[in-house]
Each structure stands twice: as structure tokens, then as C-alpha cells.
Design an enzyme around this catalytic site. Structure first.
Site, PDB file in Angstrom:
ATOM      1  N   SER A  53      66.349 138.788 164.318  1.00 19.08           N
ATOM      2  CA  SER A  53      66.773 139.271 162.609  1.00 19.08           C
ATOM      3  C   SER A  53      65.923 140.601 162.404  1.00 19.08           C
ATOM      4  O   SER A  53      64.897 140.649 162.889  1.00 19.08           O
ATOM      5  CB  SER A  53      66.300 138.259 161.726  1.00 19.08           C
ATOM      6  OG  SER A  53      66.448 139.044 160.354  1.00 19.08           O
ATOM      7  N   SER A  79      65.454 141.797 159.366  1.00 24.83           N
ATOM      8  CA  SER A  79      65.448 141.810 157.970  1.00 24.83           C
ATOM      9  C   SER A  79      63.686 141.762 157.817  1.00 24.83           C
ATOM     10  O   SER A  79      63.181 142.584 157.155  1.00 24.83           O
ATOM     11  CB  SER A  79      65.349 140.192 157.469  1.00 24.83           C
ATOM     12  OG  SER A  79      66.896 140.154 157.155  1.00 24.83           O
ATOM     13  N   LYS A  87      72.009 128.165 154.408  1.00 29.09           N
ATOM     14  CA  LYS A  87      72.360 128.869 153.229  1.00 29.09           C
ATOM     15  C   LYS A  87      72.861 127.712 152.188  1.00 29.09           C
ATOM     16  O   LYS A  87      72.795 127.913 150.997  1.00 29.09           O
ATOM     17  CB  LYS A  87      73.423 129.847 153.370  1.00 29.09           C
ATOM     18  CG  LYS A  87      72.760 131.146 153.994  1.00 29.09           C
ATOM     19  CD  LYS A  87      73.792 132.074 153.783  1.00 29.09           C
ATOM     20  CE  LYS A  87      73.180 133.416 154.821  1.00 29.09           C
ATOM     21  NZ  LYS A  87      74.100 134.477 154.724  1.00 29.09           N
ATOM     22  N   ALA A 138      80.121 134.035 154.505  1.00 29.03           N
ATOM     23  CA  ALA A 138      80.315 135.400 154.213  1.00 29.03           C
ATOM     24  C   ALA A 138      81.577 135.417 153.654  1.00 29.03           C
ATOM     25  O   ALA A 138      81.919 136.305 152.763  1.00 29.03           O
ATOM     26  CB  ALA A 138      80.234 136.086 155.419  1.00 29.03           C
TER      27      ALA A 138
HETATM   28  P1  NAP Z   1      79.947 130.273 159.288  1.00 23.46           P
HETATM   29  O1  NAP Z   1      79.880 129.905 157.779  1.00 23.46           O
HETATM   30  O2  NAP Z   1      79.641 129.978 160.591  1.00 23.46           O
HETATM   31  O3  NAP Z   1      81.618 130.962 159.164  1.00 23.46           O
HETATM   32  C1  NAP Z   1      82.296 131.470 160.438  1.00 23.46           C
HETATM   33  C2  NAP Z   1      83.780 131.599 160.055  1.00 23.46           C
HETATM   34  O4  NAP Z   1      84.187 132.388 161.268  1.00 23.46           O
HETATM   35  C3  NAP Z   1      84.592 130.354 160.079  1.00 23.46           C
HETATM   36  O5  NAP Z   1      85.384 130.351 159.264  1.00 23.46           O
HETATM   37  C4  NAP Z   1      85.034 130.138 161.447  1.00 23.46           C
HETATM   38  O6  NAP Z   1      86.450 129.576 161.515  1.00 23.46           O
HETATM   39  C5  NAP Z   1      85.362 131.687 161.954  1.00 23.46           C
HETATM   40  N1  NAP Z   1      85.114 131.766 163.526  1.00 23.46           N
HETATM   41  C6  NAP Z   1      84.070 131.467 164.282  1.00 23.46           C
HETATM   42  N2  NAP Z   1      84.629 131.817 165.293  1.00 23.46           N
HETATM   43  C7  NAP Z   1      85.753 132.256 165.523  1.00 23.46           C
HETATM   44  C8  NAP Z   1      86.588 132.540 166.572  1.00 23.46           C
HETATM   45  N3  NAP Z   1      86.367 132.546 167.952  1.00 23.46           N
HETATM   46  N4  NAP Z   1      87.912 133.189 166.061  1.00 23.46           N
HETATM   47  C9  NAP Z   1      88.248 132.931 164.874  1.00 23.46           C
HETATM   48  N5  NAP Z   1      87.485 132.647 163.650  1.00 23.46           N
HETATM   49  C10 NAP Z   1      86.172 132.094 164.085  1.00 23.46           C
HETATM   50  O7  NAP Z   1      79.431 132.012 159.189  1.00 23.46           O
HETATM   51  P2  NAP Z   1      79.007 133.140 157.940  1.00 23.46           P
HETATM   52  O8  NAP Z   1      77.572 132.565 157.532  1.00 23.46           O
HETATM   53  O9  NAP Z   1      80.106 133.205 156.914  1.00 23.46           O
HETATM   54  O10 NAP Z   1      78.533 134.426 158.861  1.00 23.46           O
HETATM   55  C11 NAP Z   1      79.634 135.015 159.526  1.00 23.46           C
HETATM   56  C12 NAP Z   1      79.439 136.196 160.005  1.00 23.46           C
HETATM   57  O11 NAP Z   1      78.839 137.207 158.983  1.00 23.46           O
HETATM   58  C13 NAP Z   1      78.310 136.356 161.101  1.00 23.46           C
HETATM   59  O12 NAP Z   1      78.609 137.357 162.090  1.00 23.46           O
HETATM   60  C14 NAP Z   1      76.860 136.768 160.214  1.00 23.46           C
HETATM   61  O13 NAP Z   1      76.005 137.568 161.021  1.00 23.46           O
HETATM   62  C15 NAP Z   1      77.734 137.908 159.527  1.00 23.46           C
HETATM   63  N6  NAP Z   1      76.925 138.177 157.944  1.00 23.46           N
HETATM   64  C16 NAP Z   1      76.532 139.318 158.026  1.00 23.46           C
HETATM   65  C17 NAP Z   1      75.790 139.543 156.929  1.00 23.46           C
HETATM   66  C18 NAP Z   1      75.325 140.956 156.712  1.00 23.46           C
HETATM   67  O14 NAP Z   1      74.379 141.288 155.844  1.00 23.46           O
HETATM   68  N7  NAP Z   1      75.866 142.108 157.277  1.00 23.46           N
HETATM   69  C19 NAP Z   1      75.340 138.654 155.865  1.00 23.46           C
HETATM   70  C20 NAP Z   1      75.767 137.495 156.194  1.00 23.46           C
HETATM   71  C21 NAP Z   1      76.760 137.232 157.241  1.00 23.46           C
HETATM   72  P3  NAP Z   1      86.629 128.226 161.695  1.00 23.46           P
HETATM   73  O15 NAP Z   1      86.812 127.478 159.894  1.00 23.46           O
HETATM   74  O16 NAP Z   1      88.041 128.134 162.231  1.00 23.46           O
HETATM   75  O17 NAP Z   1      85.639 127.525 162.365  1.00 23.46           O
END
Ligand code: NAP
Length: 275
Positions: free
Chosen positions: A19, A21, A68, A132
């Protein structure tokens, strides 16, 4: 009278070693003249870690994957936005020894988008249905935008879409979807999936703007292909900086140095990957 101890802030997640952060927060406090430290903790036992907030004492905690949603039952109070999103990424340990939960991811997404475009009345295709994605749908609705959800697993996507009263499309229908802006909220494009894009190249010309929530790497495969298709791209760096800036406002009630925060994270990404 004894001086109060310098504030301590923390990041709870698992893993946390990657991270940025701590780097971003510590640079901000130094610039703000606040004698504080922000430390990462790799949490194995969430309940125990939450108890330690009150014992240590920690004044604020960032919460990241995979806690989270799991953290919510342990808090004394949760603000209305976090309740609706169903996730907390920020804990304030207040003067009355109470733990209050907030979500600054949605603010991060909205503030970053607003630097490039007006959200109101525009159509947004949100790819993914995790934390997200929920923050993105909530934030876009808050600003009068029109979101739709696309997800690999229909049940999860349908659930999110139904909760927020927005349309859902399975990922297999991507070629027929049109929107002004696409937001990738899946982890496809970051390690271990660096070099992969979550969408077929042919579908990218349907979106004038393409945002990726991933900030490491900064230029994901999706953004490279979107640029080649003529879209304006938005990296996840701005979201990361704005969600952290809002945490600092909640914890210190002071204005954070956003440009400095952006600069230190960008420099580190360039040093690590040449981004
Ligand atoms: P999460 O709760 O695990 O959700 C991930 C989503 O992505 C799920 O809907 C999953 O689909 C989908 N997914 C995963 N692998 C996939 C694949 N191979 N093909 C298609 N869909 C896929 O994760 P999250 O907490 O939302 O975080 C998601 C991303 O946002 C991460 O990369 C994180 O680093 C980023 N993020 C960035 C910030 C920032 O400040 N820039 C803040 C928060 C999060 P299914 O439902 O089908 O499993």
C-alpha cells in the site's frame, strides 16, 4: 501540563505491504505541520484489531481489502453513506472513545471524475459489483448521473443494481452497451493480472471517457487500449488521493495538501515501475 501524545493513524488490511497509503498520509501530515504517524497493520484477527484501536489509542484507521464490510458490526456508529454503500473504509476514534465509520471511496471517485467531466445527466457503465462498484454507483447517483452495472457474475451484479434501482447487464453483453463513461472497478489489470484488460478492445470505442480504479500500475492495459481507441482516460490515482484526502479531513478537520499527495504517490509509482 503534559503535551498530548502525537496522533497515530493506521491502515488495517491483509495484505498491506504494497500500500502507498502510509507514504501519502505521512507526507501530508509533515507538510501540514502535524506531528503524526500513519502505520500499516496486517490484520489477522479483525475483532482483536478493533479492540486495539481503543487501547493504543489510534485516532483514525483506514480499512482496506478484505475488511471494508466485515468491520461494520464492530463500530459504534456508521454514517448514512456508508450504510447505503455497505462498506466502511475510514474509522474515526472520537473524543468520547467511540468508533465512527465513514466511506470516502465514493467521494474519491466523484471528486476525481469531476476534474474531467460533469457527472450530472451523463450515463456511466460500472464494470464490477464489489465494494468499489457500490461506491461508484452511489456517488454517481448522488451527483445526478445515470449508472448501469455490468458484472461477470450475474447474481452479484443484479443484487447491486436492484438495491440502487439501476439496470444490470451481464459482461457477455458488453458489445451492445453505450455510455459516456466506463469505470472499471474490477482488479483485472493489477498484479497478478497486469497486462490483462477486463474488456474486449472492440467495445472501448463506445465510451468517451474510461476510468480505471486501479492506480498501480497507473497505465493499465485497459487504459492503454482505451487511449488507442480514442477515449479520454482517467487513472485511479486521483481516486486514491481524494479518498485519502477526505480521511485526513475527517481525522484532523484540516485541509490536506492534495497536490503534494498526488506528487509523492506518482513519484513512487514511477520509481517502482516507470509508470
Ligand atoms: P471486490 O469487492 O473484490 O470486487 C471485485 C469485482 O471485480 C467483483 O464484482 C468481481 O466480479 C470482479 N472481478 C474480479 N475478477 C474479475 C475478472 N477476472 N473478470 C471480470 N470481473 C472480475 O473488490 P473492490 O474492493 O471493489 O476493489 C476493486 C478494485 O478497485 C481493486 O483493484 C482495488 O484496488 C480498486 N480500488 C481502488 C481504490 C482507489 O483509491 N483508487 C479504492 C478502492 C478500490 P464477480 O462478482 O464476478 O466475482
Amino acid at each position: 501540563m503534559k503535551n498530548p501524545a502525537p496522533p497515530i493513524f493506521a491502515l488495517f488490511g491483509n495484505p498491506v505491504s504494497h500500500s502507498l497509503s502510509p507514504l501519502m498520509h505521512n507526507a501530508a501530515y509533515q507538510k501540514m505541520g502535524i506531528d503524526a504517524s500513519y502505520r500499516p497493520y496486517c490484520v489477522e484477527d479483525l475483532e482483536e484489531a478493533i479492540k486495539r484501536i481503543k487501547k493504543l489509542p489510534l485516532q483514525g484507521v483506514s480499512v482496506t481489502i478484505p475488511f471494508k464490510t466485515a468491520v461494520m458490526p464492530y463500530l459504534d456508529e456508521i454514517d448514512a453513506s456508508s450504510q447505503e454503500i455497505g462498506a466502511v473504509n475510514t474509522i474515526l476514534h472520537d473524543d468520547n472513545n467511540r468508533l465512527k465509520g465513514y466511506n470516502t471511496d465514493w467521494i474519491g471517485i466523484v471528486r476525481d471524475l469531476e476534474e474531467s467531466l460533469e457527472i450530472k445527466k451523463k450515463h456511466f457503465a460500472i464494470l464490477g459489483a464489489g465494494g468499489a462498484a457500490r461506491a461508484a454507483v452511489f456517488g454517481i447517483l448522488q451527483r445526478g448521473g445515470i449508472p448501469l452495472v455490468i458484472n461477470r457474475t450475474p447474481e452479484r451484479g443484479e443484487k447491486l443494481a436492484k438495491e440502487f434501482g439501476v439496470p444490470f447487464y451481464p459482461l457477455s453483453e458488453i458489445k451492445g452497451i453505450r455510455a459516456e463513461c466506463l469505470i472499471n472497478t474490477t482488479p483485472v489489470g493489477m498484479a497478478p493480472d497486469r497486462g490483462r484488460s477486463p474488456l474486449p478492445r472492440e467495445s472501448l470505442s463506445h465510451f468517451r471517457w474510461v476510468m480505471d480504479c486501479i492506480y498501480n500500475p497507473l497505465r493499465t492495459q485497459l487504459l492503454k487500449e482505451a487511449e488507442e481507441a480514442g477515449s479520454t482516460v482517467i487513472t485511479g490515482l486521483g481516486m486514491f488521493v481524494h479518498q485519502g484526502a477526505e480521511q485526513i479531513r475527517i481525522w484532523t478537520r484540516k485541509e490536506p495538501p492534495i497536490e503534494l499527495m498526488r506528487k509523492v504517490v506518482l513519484a513512487k509509482l514511477k520509481e517502482d515501475h516507470g509508470d
